[in-house]
Design a protein around this motif. Structure first.
Motif, PDB file in Angstrom:
ATOM      1  N   ASN A  79      -8.627 -24.816  17.627  1.00  0.00           N
ATOM      2  CA  ASN A  79      -9.168 -24.838  16.268  1.00  0.00           C
ATOM      3  C   ASN A  79     -10.683 -25.072  16.224  1.00  0.00           C
ATOM      4  O   ASN A  79     -11.244 -25.298  15.145  1.00  0.00           O
ATOM      5  N   ASP A  80     -11.328 -24.999  17.371  1.00  0.00           N
ATOM      6  CA  ASP A  80     -12.785 -25.010  17.465  1.00  0.00           C
ATOM      7  C   ASP A  80     -13.421 -26.204  16.747  1.00  0.00           C
ATOM      8  O   ASP A  80     -14.247 -26.039  15.846  1.00  0.00           O
ATOM      9  N   PHE A  81     -13.012 -27.410  17.144  1.00  0.00           N
ATOM     10  CA  PHE A  81     -13.662 -28.620  16.638  1.00  0.00           C
ATOM     11  C   PHE A  81     -13.753 -29.632  17.765  1.00  0.00           C
ATOM     12  O   PHE A  81     -13.131 -29.478  18.817  1.00  0.00           O
ATOM     13  N   PHE A  82     -14.552 -30.667  17.555  1.00  0.00           N
ATOM     14  CA  PHE A  82     -14.713 -31.723  18.546  1.00  0.00           C
ATOM     15  C   PHE A  82     -14.897 -33.025  17.785  1.00  0.00           C
ATOM     16  O   PHE A  82     -15.993 -33.346  17.318  1.00  0.00           O
ATOM     17  N   ALA A  83     -13.796 -33.767  17.600  1.00  0.00           N
ATOM     18  CA  ALA A  83     -13.843 -34.966  16.761  1.00  0.00           C
ATOM     19  C   ALA A  83     -12.596 -35.801  16.983  1.00  0.00           C
ATOM     20  O   ALA A  83     -11.573 -35.310  17.479  1.00  0.00           O
ATOM     21  N   HIS A  84     -12.677 -37.075  16.582  1.00  0.00           N
ATOM     22  CA  HIS A  84     -11.523 -37.963  16.677  1.00  0.00           C
ATOM     23  C   HIS A  84     -10.518 -37.710  15.556  1.00  0.00           C
ATOM     24  O   HIS A  84      -9.325 -37.986  15.716  1.00  0.00           O
TER      25      HIS A  84
ATOM     26  N   GLU B 133      -9.843 -26.746  30.443  1.00  0.00           N
ATOM     27  CA  GLU B 133     -10.929 -25.772  30.386  1.00  0.00           C
ATOM     28  C   GLU B 133     -10.866 -25.084  29.035  1.00  0.00           C
ATOM     29  O   GLU B 133      -9.885 -24.423  28.711  1.00  0.00           O
ATOM     30  N   GLY B 134     -11.903 -25.237  28.232  1.00  0.00           N
ATOM     31  CA  GLY B 134     -11.924 -24.663  26.898  1.00  0.00           C
ATOM     32  C   GLY B 134     -13.010 -25.315  26.067  1.00  0.00           C
ATOM     33  O   GLY B 134     -13.828 -26.079  26.574  1.00  0.00           O
ATOM     34  N   GLY B 135     -13.017 -25.024  24.798  1.00  0.00           N
ATOM     35  CA  GLY B 135     -14.009 -25.610  23.927  1.00  0.00           C
ATOM     36  C   GLY B 135     -15.344 -24.883  24.007  1.00  0.00           C
ATOM     37  O   GLY B 135     -15.579 -24.043  24.883  1.00  0.00           O
ATOM     38  N   THR B 136     -16.238 -25.226  23.105  1.00  0.00           N
ATOM     39  CA  THR B 136     -17.532 -24.557  23.010  1.00  0.00           C
ATOM     40  C   THR B 136     -18.349 -24.674  24.289  1.00  0.00           C
ATOM     41  O   THR B 136     -19.058 -23.745  24.677  1.00  0.00           O
ATOM     42  N   HIS B 137     -18.250 -25.822  24.976  1.00  0.00           N
ATOM     43  CA  HIS B 137     -19.066 -26.070  26.162  1.00  0.00           C
ATOM     44  C   HIS B 137     -18.303 -25.892  27.469  1.00  0.00           C
ATOM     45  O   HIS B 137     -18.769 -26.315  28.526  1.00  0.00           O
ATOM     46  N   GLY B 138     -17.126 -25.323  27.403  1.00  0.00           N
ATOM     47  CA  GLY B 138     -16.417 -24.943  28.625  1.00  0.00           C
ATOM     48  C   GLY B 138     -15.355 -25.894  29.129  1.00  0.00           C
ATOM     49  O   GLY B 138     -14.417 -25.473  29.796  1.00  0.00           O
ATOM     50  N   THR B 139     -15.496 -27.198  28.853  1.00  0.00           N
ATOM     51  CA  THR B 139     -14.478 -28.165  29.277  1.00  0.00           C
ATOM     52  C   THR B 139     -14.264 -29.196  28.185  1.00  0.00           C
ATOM     53  O   THR B 139     -15.174 -29.496  27.403  1.00  0.00           O
ATOM     54  N   LEU B 140     -13.065 -29.742  28.153  1.00  0.00           N
ATOM     55  CA  LEU B 140     -12.716 -30.809  27.210  1.00  0.00           C
ATOM     56  C   LEU B 140     -12.047 -31.943  27.977  1.00  0.00           C
ATOM     57  O   LEU B 140     -11.187 -31.707  28.831  1.00  0.00           O
ATOM     58  N   TRP B 141     -12.454 -33.172  27.661  1.00  0.00           N
ATOM     59  CA  TRP B 141     -11.922 -34.372  28.309  1.00  0.00           C
ATOM     60  C   TRP B 141     -11.505 -35.363  27.228  1.00  0.00           C
ATOM     61  O   TRP B 141     -12.208 -35.534  26.227  1.00  0.00           O
TER      62      TRP B 141
END
Length: 216
Positions: free
Chosen positions: A132-137, A201-209
């Motif tokens: 869903n192309d977001f990065f948040a809590h 592996e994904g997200g706008t910057h290539g990786t998600l942790w």
């Protein structure tokens, strides 16, 4: 051909999995495991080629066997190894104690335990952020850290979360978290006992942790 060909990966001065014998076939079991088999490997070597060598090996089930956690169950082994390393690095830092700047100086804390429910929650959040192309809590649907932990089957009294996008290795993501006072404090908190880590592996910057901390 009446006689099976010798495997190109058998011990030599410089064995290389993926090379070919004179007949053009990979006959070594290790090559078959890694998907380095030609189409006629069964004819020459008596083993079946990898049906889909493009897929990463999948880890054994390491999240609850529930419908909710099923999207987080088929996880590549390489991703799972990164997650396990994050847990190990977290415990190394906790054993030493840490100055977390504005959050204070923390004495050594007890080791934290990898937890299947929290790993499920962490992986599902990584998948959600990627899809869903977001990065948040808090998700676009309004789900919070506590909502995700509860949905995964963990009844919590304390819950916290660290996120990162972009680092390529466990060492790099841990260095970033420890350089941030709030993330550092989550890692050092003595009132959390369980941890679920996720790598994708994904997200706008290539990786998600994701690190999901909690206590019952």
């Amino acid at each position: 051909m009446d006689t099976p060909l010798s495997g190109s990966c058998e011990p030599t001065d410089a064995p290389v999995c993926g090379g070919q014998s004179e007949g053009g076939c990979w006959c070594d079991d290790e090559c078959a495991v890694n998907g380095d088999c030609c189409f006629d490997v069964a004819d020459y070597c008596g083993v079946d080629p990898d049906p889909d060598p493009g897929l990463d090996p999948v880890a054994p089930l390491d999240v609850p066997d529930t419908a909710h956690c099923s999207p987080a169950a088929d996880w590549p082994i390489a991703y799972r190894d990164f997650e396990d390393e994050v847990v190990a690095l977290t415990n190394e830092v906790r054993a030493e104690g840490r100055d977390c700047g504005t959050e204070g100086s923390f004495p050594p804390a007890p080791p934290i335990v990898a937890n299947e429910e929290l790993r499920c929650a962490a992986r599902l959040h990584a998948l959600d952020m990627d899809a869903n192309d977001f990065f948040a809590h808090v998700t676009p649907a309004g789900l919070t850290i506590g909502d995700r932990v509860t949905a995964a089957g963990y009844s919590y009294s304390v819950a916290a979360e660290n996120l990162a996008d972009g680092p390529l290795t466990p060492d790099a993501v841990m260095a970033g978290w420890l350089a941030s006072d709030g993330h550092c404090a989550n890692i050092m908190a003595a009132d959390v006992v369980d941890l679920g880590a996720a790598f994708l592996e994904g997200g706008t910057h290539g990786t998600l942790w994701v690190q999901k901390f909690a206590s019952p």
